[in-house]
Design a protein around this motif. Structure first.
Motif, PDB file in Angstrom:
ATOM      1  N   ASN A   1       0.849  -1.180   0.000  1.00 18.86           N
ATOM      2  CA  ASN A   1       0.000   0.000   0.000  1.00 18.86           C
ATOM      3  C   ASN A   1       0.894   1.243   0.000  1.00 18.86           C
ATOM      4  O   ASN A   1       2.128   1.136   0.098  1.00 18.86           O
ATOM      5  N   LYS A   2       0.292   2.433  -0.081  1.00 16.57           N
ATOM      6  CA  LYS A   2       1.064   3.661  -0.266  1.00 16.57           C
ATOM      7  C   LYS A   2       2.022   3.908   0.894  1.00 16.57           C
ATOM      8  O   LYS A   2       3.188   4.264   0.691  1.00 16.57           O
ATOM      9  N   GLU A   3       1.558   3.714   2.127  1.00 11.82           N
ATOM     10  CA  GLU A   3       2.407   3.941   3.298  1.00 11.82           C
ATOM     11  C   GLU A   3       3.586   2.971   3.304  1.00 11.82           C
ATOM     12  O   GLU A   3       4.730   3.364   3.555  1.00 11.82           O
ATOM     13  N   GLN A   4       3.305   1.699   3.027  1.00 13.48           N
ATOM     14  CA  GLN A   4       4.371   0.694   2.992  1.00 13.48           C
ATOM     15  C   GLN A   4       5.351   0.974   1.862  1.00 13.48           C
ATOM     16  O   GLN A   4       6.564   0.803   2.016  1.00 13.48           O
ATOM     17  N   LEU A   5       4.820   1.425   0.730  1.00 14.74           N
ATOM     18  CA  LEU A   5       5.653   1.668  -0.447  1.00 14.74           C
ATOM     19  C   LEU A   5       6.755   2.677  -0.149  1.00 14.74           C
ATOM     20  O   LEU A   5       7.941   2.401  -0.376  1.00 14.74           O
ATOM     21  N   PHE A   6       6.400   3.842   0.376  1.00 14.41           N
ATOM     22  CA  PHE A   6       7.393   4.891   0.572  1.00 14.41           C
ATOM     23  C   PHE A   6       8.338   4.568   1.721  1.00 14.41           C
ATOM     24  O   PHE A   6       9.505   4.972   1.701  1.00 14.41           O
ATOM     25  N   SER A   7       7.872   3.825   2.696  1.00 14.28           N
ATOM     26  CA  SER A   7       8.766   3.351   3.751  1.00 14.28           C
ATOM     27  C   SER A   7       9.793   2.388   3.167  1.00 14.28           C
ATOM     28  O   SER A   7      10.989   2.453   3.503  1.00 14.28           O
ATOM     29  N   CYS A   8       9.333   1.525   2.289  1.00 16.82           N
ATOM     30  CA  CYS A   8      10.220   0.560   1.636  1.00 16.82           C
ATOM     31  C   CYS A   8      11.220   1.261   0.720  1.00 16.82           C
ATOM     32  O   CYS A   8      12.398   0.908   0.687  1.00 16.82           O
ATOM     33  N   LEU A   9      10.753   2.266  -0.037  1.00 14.03           N
ATOM     34  CA  LEU A   9      11.640   3.017  -0.927  1.00 14.03           C
ATOM     35  C   LEU A   9      12.752   3.700  -0.137  1.00 14.03           C
ATOM     36  O   LEU A   9      13.923   3.690  -0.553  1.00 14.03           O
ATOM     37  N   ASP A  10      12.402   4.291   1.006  1.00 17.67           N
ATOM     38  CA  ASP A  10      13.413   4.936   1.851  1.00 17.67           C
ATOM     39  C   ASP A  10      14.447   3.923   2.325  1.00 17.67           C
ATOM     40  O   ASP A  10      15.654   4.191   2.324  1.00 17.67           O
ATOM     41  N   ASN A  11      13.983   2.756   2.723  1.00 16.13           N
ATOM     42  CA  ASN A  11      14.905   1.719   3.185  1.00 16.13           C
ATOM     43  C   ASN A  11      15.838   1.269   2.069  1.00 16.13           C
ATOM     44  O   ASN A  11      17.049   1.106   2.280  1.00 16.13           O
ATOM     45  N   MET A  12      15.292   1.074   0.874  1.00 10.58           N
ATOM     46  CA  MET A  12      16.119   0.580  -0.231  1.00 10.58           C
ATOM     47  C   MET A  12      17.165   1.602  -0.654  1.00 10.58           C
ATOM     48  O   MET A  12      18.316   1.242  -0.934  1.00 10.58           O
TER      49      MET A  12
END
Length: 204
Positions: free
Chosen positions: A49-60
């Protein structure tokens, strides 16, 4: 599922040495313990979902010294999501390496490419198809932490070239963020010869 993917990777990369296989959660992991020259996410972000997506992008992006490569299916919905990802990274001061030749607004409504994949017997059975190959369509984005200055006059070819009698038509996106229709005839000599060999996704 994760254990199955790791087993598959071990099999596919069995000829390579010194590879670590880690089972972890991209959304929750401690990025300080992982660092690589390139991080690749393939056909995975579309499930967030959108919240998970941007958290994941920051981590990567925190896990890479330089490059982040994201590959997703080629549906219009996935491309719109990829455009949001692109805008997000540009807003954070990062740089687009490919497929774009610029950091400007994306002018495309559906930028995607394809590659031909040979089907194994098992693959044909699973897909219930008789063809020995399939054309897999995808969209992708490569981001860099280092400055990318691209003043090239080249174009990224966005569609398969249309070969007519005596001339070839190409559609490409340039470093100015413009999509152009390129028409080449035999009078263009070397460019015409090169255009006969290019595929969608190539630089021209």
């Amino acid at each position: 599922k994760e254990d199955e993917m790791i087993s598959l990777m071990r099999y596919l990369l069995s000829e390579y040495q010194n590879i670590d296989y880690i089972k972890d959660d991209f959304i929750k992991l401690d990025t300080s313990i992982y660092l690589a020259d390139i991080v690749v996410a393939s056909y995975s972000l579309n499930e967030l979902n959108k919240e998970q997506l941007f958290s994941c992008l920051d981590n990567m992006i925190n896990m890479t010294n330089n490059y982040l490569l994201i590959v997703e299916p080629a549906t219009k919905k996935d491309f719109e999501r990829m455009k949001q990802i692109r805008e997000y990274f540009i807003s954070k001061g990062l740089y687009v390496v490919a497929p774009c030749l610029h950091n400007l607004n994306c002018p495309s409504s559906w930028c995607h490419f394809s590659t031909r994949i040979n089907r194994s017997k098992i693959h044909r059975l699973v897909k219930e198809g008789s063809s020995p190959f399939e054309d897999e369509k995808f969209t992708y984005l490569c981001i860099s932490k280092k400055i990318i200055e691209n003043k090239s006059e080249q174009y990224r070819v966005l569609r398969h070239p249309l070969i007519h009698k005596g001339y070839i038509e190409l559609e490409g996106c340039n470093s100015l963020g413009e999509i152009k229709q390129i028409k080449l005839s035999k009078k263009d000599k070397e460019k015409y010869k090169l255009a006969k060999k290019v595929n969608v996704g190539d630089l021209f």
